[in-house]
Design an enzyme around this catalytic site. Structure first.
Site, PDB file in Angstrom:
ATOM      1  N   ASP A 101       0.767  -1.287   0.032  1.00 56.72           N
ATOM      2  CA  ASP A 101       0.137   0.006   0.025  1.00 56.72           C
ATOM      3  C   ASP A 101       0.853   1.140   0.086  1.00 56.72           C
ATOM      4  O   ASP A 101       2.081   1.500   0.219  1.00 56.72           O
ATOM      5  CB  ASP A 101      -0.960  -0.164   1.360  1.00 56.72           C
ATOM      6  CG  ASP A 101      -2.105   0.804   0.849  1.00 56.72           C
ATOM      7  OD1 ASP A 101      -2.399   1.349  -0.183  1.00 56.72           O
ATOM      8  OD2 ASP A 101      -2.966   0.714   1.973  1.00 56.72           O
TER       9      ASP A 101
ATOM     10  N   GLU B 106       2.580   7.036  -2.499  1.00 54.34           N
ATOM     11  CA  GLU B 106       2.580   8.299  -3.021  1.00 54.34           C
ATOM     12  C   GLU B 106       2.440   9.486  -1.782  1.00 54.34           C
ATOM     13  O   GLU B 106       2.195  10.562  -1.967  1.00 54.34           O
ATOM     14  CB  GLU B 106       0.977   8.507  -3.296  1.00 54.34           C
ATOM     15  CG  GLU B 106      -0.157   8.151  -2.622  1.00 54.34           C
ATOM     16  CD  GLU B 106      -0.391   6.679  -2.336  1.00 54.34           C
ATOM     17  OE1 GLU B 106      -0.081   6.345  -1.236  1.00 54.34           O
ATOM     18  OE2 GLU B 106      -0.812   5.890  -3.270  1.00 54.34           O
TER      19      GLU B 106
ATOM     20  N   ASP C 184      -8.787   3.351  -3.864  1.00 48.53           N
ATOM     21  CA  ASP C 184      -9.903   3.255  -2.860  1.00 48.53           C
ATOM     22  C   ASP C 184     -11.291   3.897  -3.531  1.00 48.53           C
ATOM     23  O   ASP C 184     -11.446   5.154  -3.139  1.00 48.53           O
ATOM     24  CB  ASP C 184      -9.461   4.127  -1.757  1.00 48.53           C
ATOM     25  CG  ASP C 184      -8.394   3.366  -1.097  1.00 48.53           C
ATOM     26  OD1 ASP C 184      -8.033   2.152  -1.257  1.00 48.53           O
ATOM     27  OD2 ASP C 184      -7.774   4.177  -0.294  1.00 48.53           O
TER      28      ASP C 184
END
Length: 663
Positions: free
Chosen positions: A388, A391, A455
Site C-alpha cells: 500500500d 504516494e 480506494d
C-alpha cells in the site's frame, strides 16, 4: 527522427509524423522560472505556482543534430535540444531556468490516452492533467456533496486528474507515443487543437518518442521500455482472493463462503498485523509482523491452507508506526528520512505517527526487503500482499541521496515496488508470490506484478465509483501494466455512504472478467454489507467465481501473451479495431483479450446495457447466443448475473465461451 529546416525554424518528425514545428511566429519552446507552493495533508496536496518568468525562445541555431534556442539572434542561447535516435535530449544553458514548456504538434481530431492510471477520463483530449502521485480523493467531483464534505473535513475531495499513479507518457491516435523522462511535477495540457503543451517544473532529462504502424505494436514498445510483468501465478486461477479482516473468524467465514460454492484461491487478511481504531474506522497496526493474538497459530493455519490449494496474503506499506517494535530498530540504524533538524521525520497518518523508511539509502531498502518482507512475510508463509501507499513521501524531508524530496516524490512508488520485488526475488518467488500496488510512476511496471485501482467510493458515481476502475485499467494497460483489478464493492465509506447489494453484485460481475478477483470489506466493515451477509449476494458471488474459474484457460493464454508481447489483459476497443474511430473514446467497456467484449452495468437500477460493437466483426451475445453485426449500437438485456458480454464470432474459444451459459 528527421529534422527539416523551414524559414525561421524547423520541423521534427518521427516516421513521417510531425512532432515539433518551430518558427519565430509560433515557437515550440518556452522557458522560465516559477515559485511553487506545495502543501500536503495526509497524502492530499494543494499545489499552486507563481510564474516569475515565461519566455518564448523564438530564435534557433541548428548545427547537425543540435538545436540551440535564444530569445533573439543577438542574445546568448538559453536552452538546447539534441536529437539522438528517437530521443530528444534537453539541456539548460541558463541556471535560472526551472520551468520548461514544450509544444507538441497536434491535429484537431486527435485522441490521446495514457497519463499513468487515469480514473475519470480515458481520452485525455480537451483537458489538462497535472501529474503528481497523491491520494486520488474521495468523490473526485467538485459538484457533489461527498466531495465537498471530504474537502471541508480533510482536504480530501480530489478532482478528475488526481491519481495514485501518474506517468508522463501518452499515446496519440496518430500512432506515436511520447514519454517525458523526469520525476518533477509536470502538466500535460491537451486543450488546444493545434498543439499539446508539456509543462515540467524542472529541466527534463529527455523526451522519448515511439512510433508504430499499429497500436498493438506501440503498446509492445512501451512495455519493453518500462518493463513487463511475469505471468500470473498458477494458484490465482483457482478463484477469488477473499478479503476478510475479522481476526481468527476470517477462516470460519471463508469456509462458510466455500460451502456456499465460492471458488477461493486466496485468503487476504490485512489485519494479520493487528488493528488500531480511529475516527476514520478500523486501521491496521503499521508494524509488519504477524499479530498472533489476533490470529493464533497463524503459521500453522497458513500451511494447512496451502495444502488445500489456498494461499494466504497480508498487507504492508513503507512506513513504521512509532509505537511498534520495528520503529526503534530502524531508527537506531538511521534508516528513516530526516527533518530539517536532521532528526527522524514523523508523518501524521490520521491519529498516529510514522517514520518514512528512506529507500534512497541502499541499506534501508535492503533491510526492509530482507528483514521485514523477506523474513516476517515470505518466510512466515505469505504468498502475497497489498503493498500500500507509496504516494505519501513528504516534500520537506531530507533523503540519503541528497536529492530534493519534491523531485523524489513521484519516483517513490517505483522505489517502493523495487523493494517488494527484491524481497520476492530473494526467495525465488517471482511469478508465484503476488503483491499489488495502487501507487505508481515511470518504471513501476518492471517491479510490480499487479495494479489495483485504489480506494473507490462504495457507489456507482461517475468519478469515484465502479466505472472508474475500467478507465484505470485501460489507461495504465496501454503503458505496459498488463494486470489490473479492484476492490469488489469499493472501499471508501464516509458520510453515510454505504454499499448496496446491487453494487457488490455488479462489481463482482465486472471482476469476473479481469485478471484477478479480490474482495474487500472496506474502511468501515461493520457499517457496510459484506458478501457473506446476504444470501442473494453470496449466491451471485459464488457464480461469478465459477465464471472466473471457467475462463481460466483463456486468461492463462492472455497472461502468456502479456509476458510475450506486453499487451494487457483488459484492452480498449480500438487496440484491435484501430480503423474504427467510433471506438476511440469508449471507456466504460473493454476487450478482455481480443475475443471477449465486456460492458459491465455501472449505473444503479439499470437492467439493460447499451454498447457500441466494433466494425469488421460479428459479435455473439454470451448469454443468448444471438449474433450482432459490428458497427452498430446495441441495447442488451443485462439483469443481475448476466452482464453484457460478447465474443468475437469465429474465435477458437467459442466452445469455452458458450459454456458460460451452463453456469
Amino acid at each position: 527522427m528527421q529534422l527539416d529546416l523551414i524559414p525561421g525554424g524547423f520541423i521534427l518528425s518521427i516516421d513521417g509524423r510531425e512532432i515539433l514545428r518551430h518558427t519565430e511566429a509560433a515557437p515550440a519552446l518556452f522557458v522560465g522560472h516559477g515559485e511553487e507552493r506545495m502543501d500536503m495533508y495526509r497524502g492530499n496536496f494543494e499545489i499552486e505556482d507563481y510564474v516569475v518568468e515565461r519566455t518564448a525562445l523564438t530564435s534557433v541555431e541548428i548545427s547537425g543534430n543540435r538545436i540551440e534556442f535564444a530569445v533573439a539572434r543577438w542574445l546568448p542561447a538559453r536552452f538546447a535540444l539534441t536529437i539522438k535516435g528517437n530521443h530528444v535530449l534537453t539541456e539548460s544553458l541558463d541556471a535560472s531556468i526551472n520551468r520548461v514548456w514544450i509544444r507538441i504538434a497536434a491535429e484537431a481530431d486527435e485522441h490521446v490516452w495514457g497519463g499513468g492510471e487515469q480514473m475519470s477520463y480515458f481520452d485525455m483530449r480537451g483537458r489538462k492533467f497535472p501529474l503528481w502521485t497523491s491520494e486520488p480523493g474521495v468523490g473526485r467531483d467538485k459538484t457533489t456533496e461527498i466531495t465537498f464534505k471530504s474537502d471541508v473535513t480533510g482536504k480530501a475531495g480530489g478532482d478528475y486528474y488526481n491519481t495514485n499513479y501518474p506517468q508522463p507518457t501518452y499515446i496519440s491516435s496518430r500512432k506515436y507515443a511520447l514519454h517525458v523522462e523526469t520525476t518533477a511535477y509536470s502538466v500535460f495540457d491537451f486543450r488546444r487543437d493545434g498543439f499539446h503543451e508539456i509543462e515540467v517544473w524542472a529541466v527534463p532529462q529527455r523526451l522519448e518518442f515511439f512510433a508504430a504502424s499499429t497500436f498493438a505494436d506501440l503498446v509492445g514498445q512501451l512495455s519493453l521500455r518500462f518493463g513487463r510483468q511475469p505471468e500470473l501465478p498458477e494458484w490465482v486461477y483457482g478463484g477469488a482472493i477473499l478479503g476478510l479482516k475479522d481476526g481468527e473468524n476470517s477462516f470460519t467465514r471463508m469456509q462458510k463462503m466455500r460451502d456456499a460454492g465460492v471458488k477461493v484461491s486466496g485468503l487476504w487478511c490485512e489485519d494479520w498485523v493487528g488493528l488500531r481504531h480511529t475516527s476514520f474506522g478500523a486501521r491496521l497496526f503499521w508494524d509488519w509482523q504477524a499479530n498472533e493474538s489476533r490470529y493464533p497459530k497463524l503459521k500453522e493455519k497458513i500451511a494447512a491452507l496451502n495444502a488445500e490449494g489456498i494461499r494466504f496474503l497480508g498487507y504492508v506499506n513503507p512506513y513504521l508506526c512509532v509505537d511498534g517494535p520495528l520503529f526503534p530498530i530502524a531508527d537506531a540504524k538511521g534508516y528513516f528520512a530526516k527533518d530539517e533538524q536532521g532528526k527522524t521525520a514523523l508523518v501524521d497518518f490520521g491519529e498516529f505517527d510514522c517514520g518514512v523508511v528512506d529507500f534512497t539509502n541502499p541499506q534501508s531498502a535492503d533491510w526492509f526487503a530482507e528483514e521485514v518482507i523477506g523474513k516476517n512475510m515470505l518466510d512466515y508463509g505469505l504468498s502475497g500482499w497489498m503493498a500500500d501507499f507509496g504516494e505519501y513521501l513528504p516534500i520537506d524531508v531530507k533523503l540519503a541521496n541528497g536529492i530534493d524530496a519534491k523531485l523524489m516524490h513521484n519516483a517513490w512508488p517505483t522505489l517502493w515496488a523495487k523493494v517488494n520485488a527484491k524481497a520476492v526475488e530473494s526467495r525465488g518467488k517471482t511469478g508465484d508470490a503476488l503483491f499489488f500496488m495502487r501507487a505508481g510512476f515511470t518504471g513501476v511496471q518492471a517491479y510490480c506484478p499487479l495494479l489495483w485501482g485504489g480506494d473507490q467510493s462504495v457507489d456507482f458515481t461517475r468519478h469515484d465509483g465502479l466505472v472508474t476502475v475500467i478507465c484505470g485499467a485501460l489507461s495504465s494497460g496501454l503503458l505496459g501494466n498488463a494486470y489490473h483489478h479492484s476492490d469488489i464493492g469499493g472501499y471508501t465509506s464516509l458520510f453515510g455512504n454505504v454499499r448496496t447489494p446491487e453494487l457488490i453484485m455488479r462489481w463482482a460481475e465486472m471482476a469476473a472478467f479481469t485478471a484477478v478477483m479480490r474482495s474487500h470489506e472496506g474502511n468501515r466493515p461493520r457499517d457496510n454489507l459484506q458478501i457473506d451477509q446476504d444470501p442473494q449476494v453470496l449466491t451471485h458471488f459464488a457464480r461469478m467465481t465459477a465464471i472466473y474459474v471457467h475462463l481460466a484457460p483463456y486468461l492463462k493464454s492472455l497472461s502468456a501473451e502479456a509476458a510475450k508481447t506486453g499487451l494487457p489483459v483488459q484492452r480498449p476497443l480500438f487496440l484491435h479495431h484501430e480503423d474504427d474511430r467510433d471506438t476511440y473514446a469508449i471507456q466504460d467497456a473493454y476487450l478482455y483479450g481480443r475475443d471477449l467484449l465486456v460492458a459491465p452495468v455501472w449505473q444503479a437500477a439499470e437492467t439493460t446495457r447499451t454498447i457500441y460493437l466494433p466494425k469488421g466483426e460479428s459479435w455473439v451475445h454470451v448469454w443468448t447466443g444471438e449474433a450482432h453485426a459490428g458497427g452498430e449500437t446495441a441495447t442488451i438485456p443485462a439483469p443481475l448475473g448476466q452482464p453484457a458480454v460478447f465474443y468475437r464470432k469465429g474465435t477458437s474459444y467459442q466452445a469455452l465461451f458458450d459454456g458460460l451459459r451452463d453456469l
